[in-house]
Design an enzyme around this catalytic site. Structure first.
Site, short mmCIF file in Angstrom:
data_model
loop_
_atom_site.label_atom_id
_atom_site.label_comp_id
_atom_site.label_asym_id
_atom_site.label_seq_id
_atom_site.Cartn_x
_atom_site.Cartn_y
_atom_site.Cartn_z
N SER A 152 1.01 -1.30 0.10
CA SER A 152 0.04 0.00 -0.03
C SER A 152 0.95 1.16 -0.11
O SER A 152 2.15 1.22 0.32
CB SER A 152 -0.92 -0.10 1.27
OG SER A 152 -1.53 1.20 1.38
N TYR A 165 -2.03 -1.04 10.69
CA TYR A 165 -1.97 -1.21 9.15
C TYR A 165 -0.62 -0.94 8.39
O TYR A 165 -0.14 -1.48 7.48
CB TYR A 165 -3.05 -0.41 8.51
CG TYR A 165 -3.43 -0.63 7.01
CD1 TYR A 165 -4.20 -1.52 6.41
CD2 TYR A 165 -3.03 0.29 6.27
CE1 TYR A 165 -4.54 -1.69 5.19
CE2 TYR A 165 -3.18 0.18 4.47
CZ TYR A 165 -3.97 -0.58 4.29
OH TYR A 165 -4.33 -1.00 2.94
#
Length: 277
Positions: A152, A165
């Site tokens: 990401s 995350y």
């Protein structure tokens, strides 16, 4: 991709389904894996068994074969069984796409153990377990292959409210870099992809709207207002990309056109990391 077989986790919907269909369009057969269940720390609805069945139907409509299995990427036995079933059906695996992932958010100091553990277990440990399940057969076959790990923009920069995350997605890069040292001798390539916001259920939900529109009323937390907030993040003035934009990059990295590309972090991010750099 004719004659190749791709193992894809998180394949019930969203990016995973898109990757399965895009690879199938290019001739690949698919082993599609998804947990098809709701995890406790995730506030948006996750994929269901009927979603995975729909992915299979769409792959078959492209005249490609597909094996689907419901498995949690944190579950070694379930993943190994899914890989074994895929190998029984197709005989080999050429591409591993460790795509399964979840999203949740809260401050570091208010995060409980369960939220941290589910995130790291799914988005980081699950990547390792997916690769570990498939690699022995790829090495034994001796025909090379491609491992593509979904990270990401949070694997390149930090995001407040998402320490778990961010840590997981940075960790995925670490796995990639270690694997390059381990499997290049077998002609197996390893790369990560780093999408910005992708227009899927993972970002189109009220918890995400609350994060990016904290001062808005519930009535103001709409997709349109959310799009305005997101668009300002990027060099290219778009709020998000489509899953197929990531899938096109996946197809390239999986194909022989990328035969000498390994150890790379491919950004599909509308210039986000350059703008924030």
């Amino acid at each position: 991709m004719d004659g190749k077989v791709a193992l894809i986790t998180g394949a019930a919907r969203g990016q995973g389904r898109s990757h399965a269909l895009r690879l199938a369009e290019e001739g690949a057969d698919i082993i599609a894996v998804d947990v098809c269940d709701q995890l406790g720390s995730v506030r948006y609805p996750m994929g269901r068994p009927e979603d995975l069945a729909e992915t299979a139907k769409l792959v078959e409509e492209l005249d490609r074969r597909v094996v689907t299995r419901q498995a949690d990427v944190r579950d070694t036995a379930a993943l190994n069984a899914a890989v074994a079933d895929g190998l029984s059906e197709f005989g080999h695996i050429d591409v591993v796409l460790a795509n399964a992932g979840i999203w949740s958010q809260t401050s570091t100091w208010s995060m409980d153990d369960a939220m941290w553990d589910e995130m790291i277990g799914t988005n980081l440990t699950g990547v390792w377990k997916t690769v570990r399940a498939a690699l022995p057969s790829m090495i034994e076959r001796g025909a090379g292959g491609s491992l593509i790990l979904t990270s990401s923009t949070a694997g390149m920069v930090g995001f407040g409210g998402m320490a778990h995350y961010t840590a997981a997605k940075h960790g995925v890069v670490g796995i990639m870099r270690a694997l390059v040292q381990e499997v290049s001798q077998y002609d197996i390539r390893v790369n990560t992809v780093h999408p910005t916001n992708v227009d899927t259920d993972m970002i189109q939900n009220q918890p995400m709207y609350e994060l990016f529109l904290p001062d808005a009323t519930p009535e103001e937390r709409t997709k349109e207002n959310y799009a305005q907030a997101f668009g300002s993040m990027h060099a290219l003035q778009q709020p998000w990309i489509e899953a197929r934009d990531v899938s096109n990059a996946i197809v390239f990295l999986a194909s022989d056109d990328a035969r000498f590309i390994t150890g790379q972090q491919l950004k599909i991010d509308l210039g986000f990391t350059e703008k924030t750099g």
